[in-house]
Design an enzyme around this catalytic site. Structure first.
Site, PDB file in Angstrom:
ATOM      1  CG  HIS A   1      -1.731  -1.201   1.398  1.00  0.00           C
ATOM      2  ND1 HIS A   1      -2.620  -1.604   0.433  1.00  0.00           N
ATOM      3  CD2 HIS A   1      -1.795  -2.118   2.389  1.00  0.00           C
ATOM      4  CE1 HIS A   1      -3.203  -2.725   0.837  1.00  0.00           C
ATOM      5  NE2 HIS A   1      -2.715  -3.064   2.011  1.00  0.00           N
TER       6      HIS A   1
ATOM      7  CG  HIS B   1      -6.167  -5.846   0.858  1.00  0.00           C
ATOM      8  ND1 HIS B   1      -7.124  -5.119   1.507  1.00  0.00           N
ATOM      9  CD2 HIS B   1      -5.041  -5.752   1.594  1.00  0.00           C
ATOM     10  CE1 HIS B   1      -6.606  -4.605   2.604  1.00  0.00           C
ATOM     11  NE2 HIS B   1      -5.343  -4.961   2.679  1.00  0.00           N
TER      12      HIS B   1
END
Lengths: 213, 333
Positions: free
Chosen positions: B56, B219
Site C-alpha cells: 500500500h 487488496h
C-alpha cells in the site's frame, strides 16, 4: 493405537505441512476468487516454520508441541489465518495436561477446545463460509464415532469425510466473515479457502493416527 | 508478471532495506519489520502505532515522522503483521503516557492488534488504546459482513491525530479525536485493472478491457459490482453518490477531499478526476476546505482511484495544517 503421542502429533503436523505445500497454489487460487490471494502462501510459510521448529527444538510432550506450534503460527503467518490457527493449537495445548499419550477422548476434547477458540477469536458461526464450516461437522463426526466405540483412526476418518463435506458445502454460501464478506452475494459459488485448509488439517490427523501419514 | 524483483519471497525485506537507506530519518528493525521515527520514544508524547500488509506504499511507512506516526509494523504483501511485532513496537514507542493503535478494519489486522494489546498488557505496564478505522461505504456495515474496510480516511486520522499528539494531548483525548475523524469520513473506490500479487504472479481477478469494478478495497479483492467502462465524469458520479448518500457533508467548516490513486493511475488522470469530483461536490453544496490528490494508499499495481471525504471542523483544519515531516506527507517544516 491407543492414543496420540508426540511422534503421532509430529506426523500430523508434517503431513499437514506437506498437504499445504502441495495445495499451496490451489489455496491461493480459491482466495484470489473471494479474498486477497495469499492463503496458500501464508499457510505454507507458517507450516514450514512449524516443521523447522519441530526439527530444531523437538518438544518433549504433546502439550509442549501444541504450544510451540501455536506460537510459531501466530509469529509467522499474520493475516487472519495466523491468529485463528494459532488459537486452535493454543487452546488444544491448554486442554491437555502434559500427558505423554493423549487418550482418544482427550484428543477429541482438545480439538473441540481448539474449535471453540477459533469461534471466539473469529466470531464466526456455522454457515458464515469459514473454516468453522469444515471443523465443526468434523468434530461432531469424531465425537459420534468415538461414542459408538470406534477406534480413534476410524473416528478421524469419519471426521475427515465430514470436513470434506463441510468444505464442499461452503461453495453456495454467502460469506459473512473475513474479506469474502465484502463481496456480499458475489461470494456464493466459490469454495472457501479457510474451510479447504481446515479439511486438509483433519485429513492429515486421520492419516497420522492410521500410521499412513 | 513483469516486476522489479529478485525473488518474490524477499520483496518486503529488500524493499525495507532500500527504504532504510533512502530515509535516514527513520530507524528500521529489519528482523521484526518495524519502522520507527529515529527519536522514538518521545518522552511525554503518546506513541502512535499503525501498520498492515505491505503493498500500500507510501502507506504505512511513509507516514512516520514528526506530526504523524511513531512506528509502523510491516506485514507480508496484503497480510497483517503479527502480534509479536506490534507488542515490540508498542513497548519501544511508549514515551511514558501510553500508546494508541490505529487499526485499519480488516479481520486479520483487528485480530492481530487485539492479541498484541493483550501481550503488551501482560508484559509491560504500557497503557494501550485502539481505534479501528472503517470508512468504506462499498461494504454494508452489518452483522453479515466483517464491517466497513479502513481505506483513505486513515490518512486524515493519522495526520490529524499525529498533530494533536505532537501538542501533548493525552491518550483518551487522542482516541476520541481519532474516532471523531473516522466517524466523519466516508470512502469509495474503483478499479480499472486488477493488481498482481508477486507471490501469485498473475492478476488477482480478470477484468476485461471494457469493464470496471466499483466498490473495490485495497487488496485486489473484487468489488461489489462490475459495470461497463464509462467516461470519467460518470465514474466520478458512481464514487461520489454513495459517499454523499451515507452522510451529510454540507455546511460547517467544509470537507477534506482526498482523491487517491491505486498505484498505476497517473497524476494526470487523478487531477482530471478531482475536477469531476469537485464539480459534483459544488452541485451538492459540499465545500472542499482542504484537498489531497495522489497515490497515498495503493494496491500494488492496480489502476483506479478512490475518493475519501472527511467533514472538518475548525480544530481538525488547524491540526491538518500543522507541520508534518514524513516520507509521504511533508509541509510546514
Amino acid at each position: 493405537m491407543a492414543g496420540v503421542d508426540v511422534e503421532t502429533l509430529q506426523r500430523w503436523l508434517r503431513g499437514f505441512a506437506a498437504s499445504v505445500a502441495e495445495q499451496r497454489d490451489a489455496l491461493t487460487a480459491l482466495d484470489a476468487a473471494i479474498g486477497d490471494a495469499d492463503h496458500g502462501a501464508n499457510m505454507h510459510r507458517g507450516m514450514t516454520a512449524v516443521t523447522e521448529a519441530v526439527t530444531a527444538t523437538p518438544p518433549a510432550d504433546p502439550t509442549a508441541l501444541l504450544k510451540q506450534t501455536a506460537t510459531v503460527l501466530i509469529r509467522s503467518v499474520g493475516g487472519a489465518s495466523g491468529p485463528l490457527y494459532g488459537t486452535l493449537f493454543l487452546r488444544m495445548a491448554s486442554a491437555t495436561g502434559g500427558e505423554t499419550v493423549l487418550e482418544p477422548a482427550t484428543f477429541a476434547k482438545a480439538l473441540r477446545a481448539g474449535l471453540e477458540g477459533v469461534i471466539s477469536r473469529g466470531k464466526a458461526e456455522l454457515g458464515d463460509k469459514t473454516m468453522v464450516d469444515a471443523l465443526a461437522p468434523a468434530l461432531d463426526a469424531l465425537d459420534a464415532s468415538l461414542a459408538e466405540g470406534g477406534s480413534l483412526a476410524t473416528a478421524l476418518h469419519a471426521a475427515s469425510e465430514a470436513a470434506d463435506a463441510g468444505r464442499d458445502a461452503t461453495t453456495p454460501m454467502i460469506a459473512r466473515k473475513g474479506r469474502a464478506s465484502y463481496l456480499g452475494d458475489r461470494s456464493a459459488g466459490h469454495q472457501d479457502p479457510g474451510a479447504t485448509s481446515a479439511a486438509l488439517l483433519v485429513a492429515a490427523a486421520a492419516a497420522a493416527v492410521s500410521g499412513d501419514g | 508478471m513483469k516486476k522489479l524483483l529478485n525473488d518474490p519471497g524477499d520483496l518486503v525485506a529488500e524493499s525495507l532495506r532500500g527504504l532504510d537507506r533512502a530515509h535516514p530519518e527513520l530507524r528500521v528493525d529489519h528482523e521484526n519489520r518495524i519502522l520507527y521515527r529515529a527519536d522514538a520514544p518521545v518522552a511525554g508524547k503518546v506513541g502512535l502505532l499503525s501498520g498492515g500488509g505491505s503493498g500500500h506504499e507510501p502507506a504505512h511507512g511513509g507516514f512516520i515522522g514528526p506530526g504523524m506516526l511513531d512506528a509502523v509494523c510491516a506485514g507480508e504483501v496484503f497480510t497483517s503483521p503479527v502480534p509479536d511485532q506490534m507488542a515490540e513496537a508498542t513497548k519501544n514507542i511508549d514515551g511514558g503516557v501510553g500508546v494508541l493503535h490505529l487499526v485499519w478494519n480488516y479481520t486479520g489486522d483487528v485480530m492481530n492488534f487485539d492479541m498484541a494489546a493483550e501481550l503488551a498488557a501482560a508484559e509491560t505496564d504500557t497503557r494501550v488504546e485502539a481505534v479501528v478505522m472503517n470508512d468504506d461505504v462499498a461494504v454494508e456495515d452489518s452483522l453479515f459482513t466483517a464491517g466497513r474496510r479502513g481505506t483513505g480516511a486513515a490518512i486524515a486520522v493519522e495526520k490529524i491525530v499525529g498533530a494533536a499528539a505532537e501538542q501533548g494531548r493525552n491518550l483518551t483525548e487522542l482516541a476520541d479525536l481519532a474516532r471523531r475523524v473516522n466517524e466523519n469520513s466516508r470512502s469509495m473506490g474503483m478499479a480499472l485493472t486488477s493488481c498482481t500479487v508477486p507471490a501469485k504472479g498473475s492478476p488477482t481477478f480478470d477484468l476485461p478491457d471494457d469493464e470496471i469494478e466499483i466498490g473495490i478495497g485495497i487488496h485486489g479483492e473484487p468489488g461489489r459490482r462490475r459495470v461497463p467502462l464509462a467516461p470519467a465524469h460518470d465514474i466520478a458520479q458512481m464514487l461520489v453518490d454513495p459517499v454523499l448518500a451515507d452522510r451529510d457533508f454540507t455546511g460547517g467548516d467544509g470537507v477534506l477531499v482526498f482523491v487517491n490513486g491505486m498505484g498505476a493511475t497517473p497524476m494526470l488522470e487523478l487531477y482530471l478526476m478531482y475536477g469531476e469530483i469537485a464539480a459534483l461536490l459544488d452541485k451538492a453544496g459540499v465545500v472542499p476546505a482542504r484537498t489531497l490528490v495522489g497515490p497515498y494508499v495503493t494496491s500494488l499495481d492496480m489502476a483506479g482511484c478512490s475518493v475519501s471525504i472527511t467533514k472538518l471542523d475548525d480544530e481538525m483544519i488547524r491540526l491538518w495544517d500543522a507541520p508534518v515531516a514524513t516520507a509521504g506527507l511533508r509541509w510546514g517544516m
